[in-house]
Design an enzyme around this catalytic site. Sequence first.
Site, mmCIF file in Angstrom:
data_model
loop_
_atom_site.group_PDB
_atom_site.id
_atom_site.type_symbol
_atom_site.label_atom_id
_atom_site.label_comp_id
_atom_site.label_asym_id
_atom_site.label_seq_id
_atom_site.Cartn_x
_atom_site.Cartn_y
_atom_site.Cartn_z
ATOM 1 N N GLU A 20 -4.559 -6.481 2.114
ATOM 2 C CA GLU A 20 -5.142 -6.593 0.773
ATOM 3 C C GLU A 20 -4.040 -6.786 -0.269
ATOM 4 O O GLU A 20 -4.187 -7.568 -1.220
ATOM 5 C CB GLU A 20 -5.954 -5.337 0.438
ATOM 6 C CG GLU A 20 -7.148 -5.090 1.352
ATOM 7 C CD GLU A 20 -6.814 -4.222 2.566
ATOM 8 O OE1 GLU A 20 -5.679 -4.312 3.090
ATOM 9 O OE2 GLU A 20 -7.697 -3.455 2.979
ATOM 10 N N CYS A 29 0.021 -3.843 3.294
ATOM 11 C CA CYS A 29 -1.333 -4.093 3.792
ATOM 12 C C CYS A 29 -1.779 -5.519 3.490
ATOM 13 O O CYS A 29 -1.271 -6.179 2.570
ATOM 14 C CB CYS A 29 -2.320 -3.127 3.137
ATOM 15 S SG CYS A 29 -2.212 -1.434 3.742
ATOM 16 N N ASN A 70 -1.348 -8.024 6.999
ATOM 17 C CA ASN A 70 -0.391 -6.916 6.950
ATOM 18 C C ASN A 70 0.972 -7.372 7.480
ATOM 19 O O ASN A 70 1.067 -8.190 8.409
ATOM 20 C CB ASN A 70 -0.902 -5.659 7.677
ATOM 21 C CG ASN A 70 -1.387 -5.899 9.085
ATOM 22 O OD1 ASN A 70 -1.798 -6.997 9.441
ATOM 23 N ND2 ASN A 70 -1.343 -4.857 9.894
ATOM 24 N N CYS A 103 -7.265 1.256 2.755
ATOM 25 C CA CYS A 103 -6.556 2.509 2.507
ATOM 26 C C CYS A 103 -6.649 2.865 1.015
ATOM 27 O O CYS A 103 -7.031 2.040 0.176
ATOM 28 C CB CYS A 103 -5.099 2.403 2.947
ATOM 29 S SG CYS A 103 -4.037 1.512 1.788
ATOM 30 N N GLU A 136 4.292 -5.528 8.653
ATOM 31 C CA GLU A 136 4.953 -4.252 8.954
ATOM 32 C C GLU A 136 6.470 -4.413 8.972
ATOM 33 O O GLU A 136 6.998 -5.530 8.976
ATOM 34 C CB GLU A 136 4.426 -3.712 10.287
ATOM 35 C CG GLU A 136 2.922 -3.436 10.203
ATOM 36 C CD GLU A 136 2.338 -2.836 11.477
ATOM 37 O OE1 GLU A 136 3.039 -2.826 12.522
ATOM 38 O OE2 GLU A 136 1.182 -2.389 11.419
HETATM 39 N N1 THU Z 1 -3.839 -1.930 7.116
HETATM 40 C C1 THU Z 1 -4.164 -2.958 6.265
HETATM 41 O O1 THU Z 1 -3.479 -3.997 6.230
HETATM 42 N N2 THU Z 1 -5.265 -2.809 5.497
HETATM 43 C C2 THU Z 1 -6.096 -1.743 5.532
HETATM 44 O O2 THU Z 1 -7.083 -1.728 4.803
HETATM 45 C C3 THU Z 1 -5.823 -0.624 6.438
HETATM 46 C C4 THU Z 1 -4.556 -0.689 7.179
HETATM 47 C C5 THU Z 1 -2.669 -2.107 7.988
HETATM 48 C C6 THU Z 1 -1.447 -1.328 7.616
HETATM 49 C C7 THU Z 1 -0.724 -1.241 8.943
HETATM 50 O O3 THU Z 1 0.069 -2.415 9.114
HETATM 51 C C8 THU Z 1 -1.828 -1.258 9.978
HETATM 52 O O4 THU Z 1 -2.987 -1.712 9.299
HETATM 53 C C9 THU Z 1 -2.098 0.106 10.598
HETATM 54 O O5 THU Z 1 -2.292 1.066 9.634
#
Ligand code: THU
Length: 130
Positions: free
Chosen positions: A52, A50, A39, A84, A41
């Site tokens: 994935e 994310c 991920n 998600c 941000e």
């Molecule tokens: N996140 C992912 O990278 N993958 C997921 O399947 C769920 C959430 C990340 C997004 C964000 O940077 C952090 O987790 C918190 O939501």
Amino acid sequence: MSLIDDARAVRENAHAPYSKFKVGAAIRTTDGQVFVGCNVENVAYPEGTCAEAGAIAAMVAAGGARTLAEVAVIADSPTPIPPCGGCRQKLKEFGAADVPVTLATMAGGSETTTIGALLPGAFDASHMES
Ligand code: THU
């Protein structure tokens, strides 16, 4: 090395200063290649991506086979994290319903589901036929 090991390794590279929640993902294509993502941000929160999505983008950019054979996701969570909603749709774009998705925790917990089970009733190209 299992696909979860790849996901665990790339998770360390996550850029998650806001949530402090690092996620790693690894995908194996039908021609045996492995791509990873974490991920990323952003201070403008909705611009974050994310793990994935990162792995899928790497697969597509590489230009080879883009059909998923296996998916792994890992985070330091009490229970394995479910991808998600947006990532479920992204996985569905490149993988058949029976493709296994292993969800793991840093503590060693894991469960395996499938792309189809994660996104029942998915929107697909057939819905756009007239
Ligand atoms: N996140 C992912 O990278 N993958 C997921 O399947 C769920 C959430 C990340 C997004 C964000 O940077 C952090 O987790 C918190 O939501």
